[in-house]
Design a protein around this motif. Structure first.
Motif, PDB file in Angstrom:
ATOM      1  N   VAL A  15       0.836  -1.204   0.000  1.00 52.79           N
ATOM      2  CA  VAL A  15       0.000   0.000   0.000  1.00 52.79           C
ATOM      3  C   VAL A  15       0.871   1.254   0.000  1.00 52.79           C
ATOM      4  N   LEU A  16       1.876   1.276   0.852  1.00 50.63           N
ATOM      5  CA  LEU A  16       2.718   2.467   0.960  1.00 50.63           C
ATOM      6  C   LEU A  16       3.594   2.661  -0.274  1.00 50.63           C
ATOM      7  N   ASP A  17       4.016   1.572  -0.916  1.00 50.27           N
ATOM      8  CA  ASP A  17       4.755   1.710  -2.174  1.00 50.27           C
ATOM      9  C   ASP A  17       3.910   2.433  -3.218  1.00 50.27           C
ATOM     10  N   ALA A  18       2.632   2.094  -3.268  1.00 52.06           N
ATOM     11  CA  ALA A  18       1.740   2.769  -4.215  1.00 52.06           C
ATOM     12  C   ALA A  18       1.514   4.218  -3.801  1.00 52.06           C
ATOM     13  N   CYS A  19       1.340   4.444  -2.511  1.00 58.91           N
ATOM     14  CA  CYS A  19       1.132   5.811  -2.024  1.00 58.91           C
ATOM     15  C   CYS A  19       2.334   6.702  -2.331  1.00 58.91           C
ATOM     16  N   ALA A  20       3.535   6.139  -2.252  1.00 60.89           N
ATOM     17  CA  ALA A  20       4.754   6.922  -2.461  1.00 60.89           C
ATOM     18  C   ALA A  20       4.813   7.557  -3.846  1.00 60.89           C
ATOM     19  N   ILE A  21       4.150   6.951  -4.810  1.00 60.51           N
ATOM     20  CA  ILE A  21       4.131   7.490  -6.170  1.00 60.51           C
ATOM     21  C   ILE A  21       3.565   8.908  -6.194  1.00 60.51           C
ATOM     22  N   PHE A  22       2.620   9.177  -5.307  1.00 63.07           N
ATOM     23  CA  PHE A  22       1.887  10.446  -5.365  1.00 63.07           C
ATOM     24  C   PHE A  22       2.512  11.548  -4.514  1.00 63.07           C
ATOM     25  N   LYS A  23       3.515  11.199  -3.715  1.00 68.07           N
ATOM     26  CA  LYS A  23       4.314  12.191  -2.985  1.00 68.07           C
ATOM     27  C   LYS A  23       3.473  13.100  -2.086  1.00 68.07           C
ATOM     28  N   VAL A  24       2.555  12.495  -1.361  1.00 64.29           N
ATOM     29  CA  VAL A  24       1.735  13.237  -0.399  1.00 64.29           C
ATOM     30  C   VAL A  24       1.723  12.468   0.925  1.00 64.29           C
ATOM     31  N   PRO A  25       1.341  13.111   2.016  1.00 62.15           N
ATOM     32  CA  PRO A  25       1.270  12.409   3.300  1.00 62.15           C
ATOM     33  C   PRO A  25       0.237  11.290   3.299  1.00 62.15           C
ATOM     34  N   VAL A  26       0.483  10.314   4.142  1.00 61.99           N
ATOM     35  CA  VAL A  26      -0.473   9.240   4.389  1.00 61.99           C
ATOM     36  C   VAL A  26      -1.057   9.440   5.783  1.00 61.99           C
ATOM     37  N   TYR A  27      -2.384   9.461   5.866  1.00 58.38           N
ATOM     38  CA  TYR A  27      -3.084   9.605   7.141  1.00 58.38           C
ATOM     39  C   TYR A  27      -3.396   8.217   7.695  1.00 58.38           C
ATOM     40  N   ALA A  28      -3.293   8.086   9.012  1.00 59.61           N
ATOM     41  CA  ALA A  28      -3.687   6.840   9.671  1.00 59.61           C
ATOM     42  C   ALA A  28      -3.784   7.076  11.162  1.00 59.61           C
ATOM     43  N   CYS A  29      -4.584   6.245  11.808  1.00 59.14           N
ATOM     44  CA  CYS A  29      -4.630   6.260  13.262  1.00 59.14           C
ATOM     45  C   CYS A  29      -3.203   6.127  13.794  1.00 59.14           C
ATOM     46  N   GLN A  30      -2.876   6.940  14.767  1.00 54.77           N
ATOM     47  CA  GLN A  30      -1.525   6.944  15.319  1.00 54.77           C
ATOM     48  C   GLN A  30      -1.075   5.525  15.656  1.00 54.77           C
ATOM     49  N   ASN A  31      -0.008   5.061  15.001  1.00 51.77           N
ATOM     50  CA  ASN A  31       0.551   3.748  15.313  1.00 51.77           C
ATOM     51  C   ASN A  31       2.018   3.731  14.909  1.00 51.77           C
TER      52      ASN A  31
END
Length: 292
Positions: A169-185
């Motif tokens: 999931v994060l590899d795909a997100c990295a393409i877009f160069k924006v922050p990833v939101y998630a419950c603090q963990n």
């Protein structure tokens, strides 16, 4: 002649477990040295899951809720949403000056993306690219920037259970160069750090936490009301603490950093919840981040 329904369910688009061998190597080849765009919260903010209807079926009161929030997580068609709703939600964000983020989920319209589905890592990578890419194209057409990406529902919990899925999931997100939101963990924050992805921690005020301080699925949480949401938001912003489902206190661990408070638009009292939390957030920002 086979019916349209038979054709749909015999199509590969409904079989996400098919292995795309070419993707597996690609997932691990992306550099962790990517330059990511800024976009982390500079003060406390409210985000909400939006655009979660489908066709003629409406889910939350998006038009009324949008003026009360700072960031919208827009459903991208897999767990909810469709092209017309996505575009309408983007235009609502533009009208109210709300940050527009992608809210990709598992391919589960029937279960609203809250059921467990096993997915190959290569498929998962492709599914996130597909959803966020579709929203990004619409944002570009409207002249609106992609603000962030926030995995939806069971996809978030799947990432916590399976680190290979988290990485896909994060590899795909990295393409877009924006922050990833998630419950603090700490696990996801650490992996985002290794990959150069800004991590935006969240607090949930309309969902319960376990005694270990972990987020509990919506289906296992108590029904909330505006006063409970207000109390939870006040505790998080003023003391960095929350209460678990047994009433015991735990620390979120933000240590003074600003965070985002999530609200679910499908909760019946979401408008009242949002108004109550808005007051807390605005007062806390005046006290703690007066120059922002």
């Amino acid at each position: 002649m086979p019916s349209m329904l038979n054709l749909m369910f015999s199509s590969r688009i409904f079989t996400p477990r098919i292995r795309f061998r070419g993707f597996r190597r690609g997932i691990h080849s992306f550099s962790s040295q990517r330059t990511m765009a800024p976009g982390l919260a500079r003060k406390y903010e409210i985000n909400a899951d939006m655009g979660e209807g489908f066709g003629r079926w409406k889910m939350g009161p998006d038009e009324e809720l949008m003026p009360l929030i700072d960031a919208a997580n827009i459903a991208c068609g897999f767990h909810a949403g469709d092209p017309s709703i996505m575009l309408k939600t983007i235009r609502l964000c533009k009208k109210h000056g709300v940050k527009a983020g992608a809210h990709p989920g598992l391919q589960d319209l029937f279960g609203f993306g809250r059921r467990k589905i096993e997915v190959d890592t290569g498929d998962m990578y492709a599914m996130i690219l597909y959803q966020v890419g579709a929203l990004k194209a619409m944002l570009d057409a409207e002249g609106v920037e992609l603000s962030h990406i926030k995995p939806h529902g069971e996809l978030f919990f799947y990432m916590q259970r399976d680190k290979a899925i988290m990485k896909a999931v994060l590899d795909a997100c990295a393409i877009f160069k924006v922050p990833v939101y998630a419950c603090q963990n700490p696990e996801q924050e650490a992996m985002c750090g290794e990959m150069g992805i800004p991590f935006q921690g969240e607090v949930y005020v309309d969902v319960d936490y376990s005694p270990e301080g972990k987020l509990v699925p919506v289906s296992q949480s108590q029904q909330v009301n505006p006063e409970l949401c207000r109390t939870r938001a006040l505790g998080a912003t003023m003391t960095d603490n929350g209460l678990d489902m047994n009433g015991s206190e735990f620390s979120f661990g933000f240590k003074g950093k600003p965070f985002s408070i999530c609200l679910h638009s499908d909760v019946p009292t979401v408008l009242e919840n949002a108004r109550a939390v808005r007051k807390v957030v605005d007062e806390a920002n005046r006290a703690k981040f007066p120059s922002v």
